[in-house]
Design an enzyme around this catalytic site. Sequence first.
Site, mmCIF file in Angstrom:
data_model
loop_
_atom_site.group_PDB
_atom_site.id
_atom_site.type_symbol
_atom_site.label_atom_id
_atom_site.label_comp_id
_atom_site.label_asym_id
_atom_site.label_seq_id
_atom_site.Cartn_x
_atom_site.Cartn_y
_atom_site.Cartn_z
ATOM 1 N N HIS A 74 0.495 -1.009 0.378
ATOM 2 C CA HIS A 74 0.113 0.537 -0.185
ATOM 3 C C HIS A 74 0.648 1.107 0.098
ATOM 4 C CE1 HIS A 74 -3.619 2.235 1.471
ATOM 5 N NE2 HIS A 74 -2.700 3.101 1.903
ATOM 6 N N GLU A 75 2.127 1.366 0.791
ATOM 7 C CA GLU A 75 2.620 2.666 0.889
ATOM 8 C C GLU A 75 3.658 2.516 -0.123
ATOM 9 O OE1 GLU A 75 1.409 4.886 3.180
ATOM 10 O OE2 GLU A 75 0.589 3.959 4.513
ATOM 11 N N HIS A 89 1.855 4.726 -2.978
ATOM 12 C CA HIS A 89 1.812 5.831 -2.665
ATOM 13 C C HIS A 89 2.993 6.352 -3.027
ATOM 14 C CE1 HIS A 89 -1.952 6.692 -0.886
ATOM 15 N NE2 HIS A 89 -1.646 5.863 0.454
ATOM 16 N N HIS A 99 3.695 5.891 -6.929
ATOM 17 C CA HIS A 99 2.617 7.019 -7.449
ATOM 18 C C HIS A 99 3.447 8.804 -7.200
ATOM 19 C CE1 HIS A 99 -1.739 9.340 -7.831
ATOM 20 N NE2 HIS A 99 -0.992 9.440 -8.913
#
Length: 599
Positions: free
Chosen positions: A391-392, A395, A398
Amino acid sequence: MAEVKSLKKREEIDLKYKWKVEKIYNNTEQWESDFKSLKEEALETREYEGKLGDSKALETFLKLNEKIVRKAEKLMVYAHLRADEDTSNPEFQILRSKIDSYFAELASYVAFFEPEILALPDGTIERFLQENPELQVYDFLLKSVLKEKPHILTKEMEELLASVSDCLDAPSNIHNMLTNADMKFSVIKDEDGNDVELTEGNYSGFIRSKDRSVREAAFKALFKEYKNLENTLSASLTSSIKNFIFNARVRKYSNSLEASLSPNDIPLEVYTNSVKTMNDNLESLHRYVTLKKKLLALDEIHMYDLYVPVVDIEKEHIEYDKAVEMVTEGLNPLGVEYLGIFSEGIESGWIDVFENKGKRGGAYSSGAYDTMPYVLLNYNFSLNDVSTLAHEMGHSIHTYYSSKNQPYIYSNYTLFCAEVASTTNEIILIHHLIDKEQDKKRKLYLVNQELEQIRATVFRQLMFAEFELKTHELIEQGEALSPKELNGIWHDLNTKYFGSDMVVDEEIDSEWSRIPHFYRDFYVYQYATGYAAASAFAKAILENGEEAVEKYKGFLKSGGSDYPINVLKKAGVDMTTSAPLEATINRFNELLDMLDELI
């Protein structure tokens, strides 16, 4: 006596598991030197007040401001990362306090920018853009400012609203203090029969207990206290809604929903159609409740049974290096380039992996345009920690793509898009884990994990969104909402969403009073739309391969260069239609079929 295992100190953690913050500044002396020069340079921006009616002056101001803000963000990232790695270190807490305080001062220097742009005669900015090629890069930024012109007030009125902003935030502050500081809950029995004082902190553990009497007791004790204070909590929530409606009317929006969505150019239909699409598909959630009732072997399923896991598996100890391997394997559909960036992040010091004494809890992704991305973890060897890593890093990758492909002014993506990349990673990973799992019990556990994620992030958040829409509309129509009306709306929504198999206990009627997100008007729907967009990307990537990956990378590279709806649409996900949300519900149904087969 067994040796007590204690947390390591910061200096005892292996360097390879710490983020490389020294790549920003070698030491605090370098930081202090940059901070000193920032304060001197920033004063120059004030010299441009009253001069932005000249094309060249506007260009020079924008370039100067960018240089200053970039330096300020670099200073801020360093101070915050250092402060978070050891909150007991006063040196770094002072750095953070310095830069945080300075940001408010910095904002005051350039507060003239938007009012001056909006005060220019119509057509001036368009003429500047034609005359001065150096301003072309600012086209979207300047036109975004102009778009809000009908809703910007006179200088005197803006100053008046700013002066009462603390007062208008009072309902949220009251709710926060009441529920976090003043509210006390009764004592309940835990699984071992011990008396334990219930708190908001330990409630999440009790409501997942395999002992039904424990979760029922926790549920009733928690909501009894909210029920006791519902008059105060009703007053704080309705006051908050009235404040938001007041602001929307003063700024000449047609309603409060438009005031929330308009700045990011999000059509109102994105919100209302999301709620409608969910209402049209509630039988899927009803089926999940029925299956959960069956799996838990219950005669009746109550609201306090909703969070208990349907199957227990032996706790797995997953070393961090194994977690990296699992995520790399799971994200293989994203292609060689993406995995290369992931590997670069692991090897070049993006991540602070393990907990240490004084380290901030939780997990996040950080970084600035002139630093590499950074990820804070508190890795604890569980499957959930593996998912958090995916998940992190979603980020951070991105952020990496956005910073590499956009000028600074468009490198930050909007909140509407913020959770898409991280959730896409999580979805692709859990698809992989479910598909490869051979053990029936573990597969059942993984399937239910994804079902719960969709239930909590999509179904639940859109139920919240429907509540917000109804309460705002009623108050806009002049209705008064007492606890009785709020309880009735919430009860009816729970009955509708969970279906006839669910016993909607009367205690749940007060749950609206527990949700702090309701003090950030029309915010929660973005959890659902973000998940739906991520689900659409994941489905396309898994089914269409390289072509879909390239479109997805186009989204990652876009940053804030356009309004979020347009950024997503260019990448093949049209949030103005119900298709992304329907795709998520279809996946929910696929998982229900798997669950049914595994029972």
